[in-house]
Motif scaffolding. Sequence first.
Motif, PDB file in Angstrom:
ATOM      1  N   TRP A  84      -3.356  -2.143  -6.761  1.00  0.00           N
ATOM      2  CA  TRP A  84      -3.536  -1.176  -7.842  1.00  0.00           C
ATOM      3  C   TRP A  84      -4.840  -1.480  -8.578  1.00  0.00           C
ATOM      4  N   PHE A  85      -5.933  -1.090  -7.974  1.00  0.00           N
ATOM      5  CA  PHE A  85      -7.235  -1.296  -8.589  1.00  0.00           C
ATOM      6  C   PHE A  85      -8.088  -0.051  -8.338  1.00  0.00           C
ATOM      7  N   HIS A  86      -9.105   0.117  -9.174  1.00  0.00           N
ATOM      8  CA  HIS A  86     -10.033   1.224  -9.002  1.00  0.00           C
ATOM      9  C   HIS A  86     -11.174   0.753  -8.116  1.00  0.00           C
ATOM     10  N   PRO A  87     -11.400   1.395  -6.962  1.00  0.00           N
ATOM     11  CA  PRO A  87     -12.410   0.900  -6.028  1.00  0.00           C
ATOM     12  C   PRO A  87     -13.834   1.032  -6.514  1.00  0.00           C
ATOM     13  N   THR A  99     -14.761   0.503  -9.872  1.00  0.00           N
ATOM     14  CA  THR A  99     -15.025  -0.347 -11.032  1.00  0.00           C
ATOM     15  C   THR A  99     -14.511  -1.762 -10.863  1.00  0.00           C
ATOM     16  N   GLY A 100     -13.508  -1.948 -10.002  1.00  0.00           N
ATOM     17  CA  GLY A 100     -12.894  -3.259  -9.863  1.00  0.00           C
ATOM     18  C   GLY A 100     -11.761  -3.503 -10.836  1.00  0.00           C
ATOM     19  N   TYR A 101     -11.558  -2.584 -11.816  1.00  0.00           N
ATOM     20  CA  TYR A 101     -10.465  -2.778 -12.762  1.00  0.00           C
ATOM     21  C   TYR A 101      -9.133  -2.592 -12.061  1.00  0.00           C
ATOM     22  N   SER A 102      -8.184  -3.495 -12.347  1.00  0.00           N
ATOM     23  CA  SER A 102      -6.834  -3.293 -11.826  1.00  0.00           C
ATOM     24  C   SER A 102      -6.212  -2.134 -12.583  1.00  0.00           C
ATOM     25  N   GLU A 103      -5.427  -1.345 -11.866  1.00  0.00           N
ATOM     26  CA  GLU A 103      -4.883  -0.115 -12.458  1.00  0.00           C
ATOM     27  C   GLU A 103      -3.588  -0.406 -13.198  1.00  0.00           C
ATOM     28  N   ASN A 104      -3.650  -1.301 -14.188  1.00  0.00           N
ATOM     29  CA  ASN A 104      -2.485  -1.642 -14.966  1.00  0.00           C
ATOM     30  C   ASN A 104      -2.014  -0.507 -15.847  1.00  0.00           C
ATOM     31  N   TRP A 105      -2.901   0.470 -16.114  1.00  0.00           N
ATOM     32  CA  TRP A 105      -2.544   1.557 -17.000  1.00  0.00           C
ATOM     33  C   TRP A 105      -2.059   2.782 -16.235  1.00  0.00           C
TER      34      TRP A 105
END
Length: 283
Positions: A269-272, A274-280
């Motif tokens: 669960w990450f945004h490809p 930005t690298g941010y995990s998609e915790n939201w």
Amino acid sequence: MHMFDYVLAGGGLQSGLIALAVRARQPEATIALIERDDALGGNHTWCFHHEDAPEHVRDWLDPLVEWSWPGYSVHFQGFESILDEPYAGVSSARLNDAVTEALAGGDGCVLRLGAEISEVHADRVVLADGDDVRGRAVIDARGARRSDASAMRAGYQKFVGLEVELSEAHGLARPILMDATVDQEDGYRFFYVLPFSDTRVLIEDTRFHDSPRLDAERLRGEVERYAGERGWVIDVVIREERGVLPMPWHHDIEPAGKAPLLAGYRGGWFHPGTGYSENWSFR
């Protein structure tokens, strides 16, 4: 042997959100949350766009919000824009307090801090001291595995942020989500600025690059220089946060079946971009 309804491996943002959601929707469920550190959430600031959180999660999400703004701005060379889209922020400390309180209020719920995990299975978590914590559902949210490094395709996002108290008001009415008017060095670069009060602000130097090397001392100096260029005088550095986020374009998810459920970065669960995990990802 005691059996929990849910066993959460790892005490980061994803496990915290899962714990709060379960307590809100299944108040009779028992939860065991296991974290190796002495507090939940690490040392982070998380933000989200208000419209990304649907109405049905607001009852348990809103108490997490420590800061909210009516919108934000973005700045590029020769272009800038103000967007009137509400934006909200959460601190690690607020997450720790909210989850600790929620678990303390649930019969049969347990928070295990300072507990090192040695194994995670579909029905139990084995601790380094040999203790077994068994659950009907086990969710592994301990972040990226070491093997994830081999799956990287586009480098890293790396950053150093300083939360500071200024000698005078900064004059910002809303966050700056991206100030890319700065010199473009070490890959694509921008500053991220969150105003917490009239004189308290988080200033973060963010860079996208193909190397994970983070020169924290240099970026710390660049944050101080950015503040100086805006006429801000730093009285006190309250805290520092830093990170190196892998930028994967694919992720090898562990097979289903006898494996535990996976959440956060470990679950892909990450945004490809930005690298941010998609915790939201509430939906």
